[in-house]
Design a protein around this motif. Sequence first.
Motif, PDB file in Angstrom:
ATOM      1  N   ALA A 210       0.840  -1.198   0.000  1.00  0.00           N
ATOM      2  CA  ALA A 210       0.000   0.000   0.000  1.00  0.00           C
ATOM      3  C   ALA A 210       0.874   1.247   0.000  1.00  0.00           C
ATOM      4  CB  ALA A 210      -0.920   0.007   1.214  1.00  0.00           C
ATOM      5  N   PHE A 211       0.517   2.193  -0.866  1.00  0.00           N
ATOM      6  CA  PHE A 211       1.216   3.475  -0.959  1.00  0.00           C
ATOM      7  C   PHE A 211       0.293   4.585  -0.454  1.00  0.00           C
ATOM      8  CE2 PHE A 211       3.224   0.823  -4.113  1.00  0.00           C
ATOM      9  CZ  PHE A 211       4.543   1.250  -4.210  1.00  0.00           C
ATOM     10  N   GLY A 212       0.825   5.495   0.360  1.00  0.00           N
ATOM     11  CA  GLY A 212       0.012   6.602   0.843  1.00  0.00           C
ATOM     12  C   GLY A 212       0.862   7.734   1.382  1.00  0.00           C
ATOM     13  N   ASN A 213       0.176   8.828   1.741  1.00  0.00           N
ATOM     14  CA  ASN A 213       0.903   9.995   2.254  1.00  0.00           C
ATOM     15  C   ASN A 213       0.158  10.742   3.353  1.00  0.00           C
ATOM     16  OD1 ASN A 213      -1.029  11.104   0.239  1.00  0.00           O
ATOM     17  ND2 ASN A 213      -0.033  13.038   0.764  1.00  0.00           N
ATOM     18  N   GLY A 214      -1.019  10.236   3.775  1.00  0.00           N
ATOM     19  CA  GLY A 214      -1.813  10.976   4.750  1.00  0.00           C
ATOM     20  C   GLY A 214      -2.207  10.150   5.954  1.00  0.00           C
ATOM     21  N   ILE A 222      -0.293   0.209   7.691  1.00  0.00           N
ATOM     22  CA  ILE A 222       0.010  -0.713   8.789  1.00  0.00           C
ATOM     23  C   ILE A 222      -0.550  -2.105   8.511  1.00  0.00           C
ATOM     24  CG2 ILE A 222      -0.444  -1.179  11.236  1.00  0.00           C
ATOM     25  CD1 ILE A 222      -0.420   1.922  11.617  1.00  0.00           C
ATOM     26  N   GLU A 223      -1.744  -2.180   7.927  1.00  0.00           N
ATOM     27  CA  GLU A 223      -2.392  -3.460   7.638  1.00  0.00           C
ATOM     28  C   GLU A 223      -1.678  -4.229   6.535  1.00  0.00           C
ATOM     29  OE1 GLU A 223      -5.085  -6.612   7.713  1.00  0.00           O
ATOM     30  OE2 GLU A 223      -5.021  -4.920   9.111  1.00  0.00           O
ATOM     31  N   SER A 224      -1.107  -3.520   5.578  1.00  0.00           N
ATOM     32  CA  SER A 224      -0.499  -4.183   4.421  1.00  0.00           C
ATOM     33  C   SER A 224       0.816  -4.858   4.792  1.00  0.00           C
ATOM     34  CB  SER A 224      -0.251  -3.164   3.304  1.00  0.00           C
ATOM     35  OG  SER A 224       0.723  -2.221   3.701  1.00  0.00           O
ATOM     36  N   GLY A 225       1.220  -5.790   3.950  1.00  0.00           N
ATOM     37  CA  GLY A 225       2.505  -6.447   4.165  1.00  0.00           C
ATOM     38  C   GLY A 225       3.667  -5.499   4.000  1.00  0.00           C
ATOM     39  N   HIS A 226       3.482  -4.505   3.129  1.00  0.00           N
ATOM     40  CA  HIS A 226       4.522  -3.508   2.867  1.00  0.00           C
ATOM     41  C   HIS A 226       3.848  -2.143   2.785  1.00  0.00           C
ATOM     42  CE1 HIS A 226       7.264  -6.827   1.814  1.00  0.00           C
ATOM     43  NE2 HIS A 226       6.211  -7.342   1.201  1.00  0.00           N
ATOM     44  N   GLY A 227       3.954  -1.357   3.841  1.00  0.00           N
ATOM     45  CA  GLY A 227       3.380  -0.021   3.859  1.00  0.00           C
ATOM     46  C   GLY A 227       4.407   0.987   3.385  1.00  0.00           C
ATOM     47  N   VAL A 228       4.127   1.630   2.247  1.00  0.00           N
ATOM     48  CA  VAL A 228       5.100   2.520   1.612  1.00  0.00           C
ATOM     49  C   VAL A 228       4.603   3.963   1.693  1.00  0.00           C
ATOM     50  CG1 VAL A 228       6.433   3.003  -0.468  1.00  0.00           C
ATOM     51  CG2 VAL A 228       5.677   0.656   0.011  1.00  0.00           C
ATOM     52  N   ALA A 229       5.343   4.802   2.407  1.00  0.00           N
ATOM     53  CA  ALA A 229       4.997   6.222   2.514  1.00  0.00           C
ATOM     54  C   ALA A 229       5.768   7.024   1.475  1.00  0.00           C
ATOM     55  CB  ALA A 229       5.320   6.746   3.910  1.00  0.00           C
ATOM     56  N   MET A 230       5.085   7.985   0.879  1.00  0.00           N
ATOM     57  CA  MET A 230       5.750   8.898  -0.038  1.00  0.00           C
ATOM     58  C   MET A 230       6.613   9.870   0.770  1.00  0.00           C
ATOM     59  SD  MET A 230       4.280   7.524  -2.583  1.00  0.00           S
ATOM     60  CE  MET A 230       4.826   8.519  -3.985  1.00  0.00           C
ATOM     61  N   ALA A 231       7.711  10.322   0.187  1.00  0.00           N
ATOM     62  CA  ALA A 231       8.624  11.223   0.899  1.00  0.00           C
ATOM     63  C   ALA A 231       7.960  12.537   1.284  1.00  0.00           C
ATOM     64  CB  ALA A 231       9.865  11.490   0.048  1.00  0.00           C
ATOM     65  N   ASN A 232       6.875  12.896   0.604  1.00  0.00           N
ATOM     66  CA  ASN A 232       6.149  14.130   0.908  1.00  0.00           C
ATOM     67  C   ASN A 232       5.125  13.959   2.026  1.00  0.00           C
ATOM     68  OD1 ASN A 232       5.201  12.675  -1.668  1.00  0.00           O
ATOM     69  ND2 ASN A 232       3.317  13.693  -1.020  1.00  0.00           N
ATOM     70  N   SER A 233       5.130  12.810   2.703  1.00  0.00           N
ATOM     71  CA  SER A 233       4.191  12.550   3.797  1.00  0.00           C
ATOM     72  C   SER A 233       4.588  13.319   5.056  1.00  0.00           C
ATOM     73  CB  SER A 233       4.179  11.056   4.134  1.00  0.00           C
ATOM     74  OG  SER A 233       3.895  10.260   3.015  1.00  0.00           O
ATOM     75  N   PRO A 234       3.620  13.594   5.949  1.00  0.00           N
ATOM     76  CA  PRO A 234       3.961  14.173   7.253  1.00  0.00           C
ATOM     77  C   PRO A 234       4.861  13.230   8.046  1.00  0.00           C
ATOM     78  CG  PRO A 234       1.597  14.300   6.839  1.00  0.00           C
ATOM     79  CD  PRO A 234       2.172  13.427   5.769  1.00  0.00           C
ATOM     80  N   ARG A 235       5.574  13.785   9.011  1.00  0.00           N
ATOM     81  CA  ARG A 235       6.556  13.003   9.762  1.00  0.00           C
ATOM     82  C   ARG A 235       5.945  11.775  10.427  1.00  0.00           C
ATOM     83  NH1 ARG A 235      10.322  15.986  14.081  1.00  0.00           N
ATOM     84  NH2 ARG A 235      11.102  16.869  12.122  1.00  0.00           N
ATOM     85  N   VAL A 237       3.516   9.948   9.556  1.00  0.00           N
ATOM     86  CA  VAL A 237       3.255   8.894   8.569  1.00  0.00           C
ATOM     87  C   VAL A 237       4.570   8.227   8.172  1.00  0.00           C
ATOM     88  CG1 VAL A 237       2.371   8.393   6.253  1.00  0.00           C
ATOM     89  CG2 VAL A 237       1.166  10.023   7.728  1.00  0.00           C
ATOM     90  N   LEU A 238       5.598   9.027   7.933  1.00  0.00           N
ATOM     91  CA  LEU A 238       6.912   8.483   7.576  1.00  0.00           C
ATOM     92  C   LEU A 238       7.434   7.546   8.660  1.00  0.00           C
ATOM     93  CD1 LEU A 238       8.610  11.763   6.264  1.00  0.00           C
ATOM     94  CD2 LEU A 238       7.711   9.892   4.872  1.00  0.00           C
ATOM     95  N   GLU A 239       7.204   7.915   9.910  1.00  0.00           N
ATOM     96  CA  GLU A 239       7.738   7.132  11.028  1.00  0.00           C
ATOM     97  C   GLU A 239       7.054   5.782  11.183  1.00  0.00           C
ATOM     98  OE1 GLU A 239       7.231   9.832  14.260  1.00  0.00           O
ATOM     99  OE2 GLU A 239       9.138  10.881  13.903  1.00  0.00           O
ATOM    100  N   GLN A 240       5.802   5.669  10.739  1.00  0.00           N
ATOM    101  CA  GLN A 240       5.061   4.421  10.930  1.00  0.00           C
ATOM    102  C   GLN A 240       5.033   3.524   9.696  1.00  0.00           C
ATOM    103  OE1 GLN A 240       1.442   4.648  13.529  1.00  0.00           O
ATOM    104  NE2 GLN A 240       1.729   6.852  13.310  1.00  0.00           N
ATOM    105  N   ALA A 241       5.556   4.007   8.584  1.00  0.00           N
ATOM    106  CA  ALA A 241       5.593   3.197   7.364  1.00  0.00           C
ATOM    107  C   ALA A 241       6.735   2.190   7.424  1.00  0.00           C
ATOM    108  CB  ALA A 241       5.757   4.105   6.149  1.00  0.00           C
TER     109      ALA A 241
END
Length: 267
Positions: A210-214, A222-235, A237-241
């Motif tokens: 799963a890809f997201g930024n919000g 968190i639910e997905s096997g691979h949670g991918v945050a975009m670099a433009n995400s808030p901190r 979100v970045l910390e939990q991906a």
Amino acid sequence: MEKHLILFDIDGTLLNDDMRISKKTIDIVSSLQKKGHLFYIASGRLLSSARSYSEMLGKNIGTIAANGSVYTLGNEIVKNRLKDEAVSAIFEACKIYPKLQLRLFSTDTAYGMGGMLQAFMNLASNTKFKKIKSKADLNRLDPFITNGILCANDLSVLADAKEFLKDAPSLCLSSSSEHNIELIPSGRSKAAALKDVSQKYGIKPQNTIAFGNGENDLPMLIESGHGVAMANSPRHVLEQADVVTKSNNEDGIYAFLSKYFAEDLES
């Protein structure tokens, strides 16, 4: 490689800041579809709006809309309703905090109180709008409301409204920006829809990406096997991906997928 389910948030993830899907993303999705992998859009937008981006991305792209309250399974559309007790609490919040701007959504129509924000102007090309002044107006129209959103420029008003609604029955709160509160039926989220879709198609949890930024993407990441945050995400979100990829303006989706599926793409 085993079949994977891959999901993309739209705004700030799939779309760059010019509101376009890059050719690299479209091409790699097409290549991976030919390898048997399954793709879904996962958005807080109405079904009619989210589906338009599924069609832009390619053929046979599934759609999760309304923050997981609505999703497609082939030709079937699964819908979950925002219960009347939750809607009543939302209208009560609007009475107490008149600076709030409310939109409640069916699969193709936004029912609104207050001025039209720019965020909704962006959806006007494929979304119908109906103005309402009260819950009685909404009841007369009797739409199937799947979700909603409260917006305000005054962050203190939003904070007070969120506190007021936090224990409202049958209602879950989230956010896709600092200026809104997403209104979702209890038990629904992008993560819940991800789980439903993966179970339907027999895809193992570890084979979901799963890809997201919000903030409203976090449960899905968190639910997905691979949670991918975009670099433009808030901190937060970045910390939990699980992984951080490049931004939505730097082909972050392509950067991750081309590396993760490198062997599959070469075979």
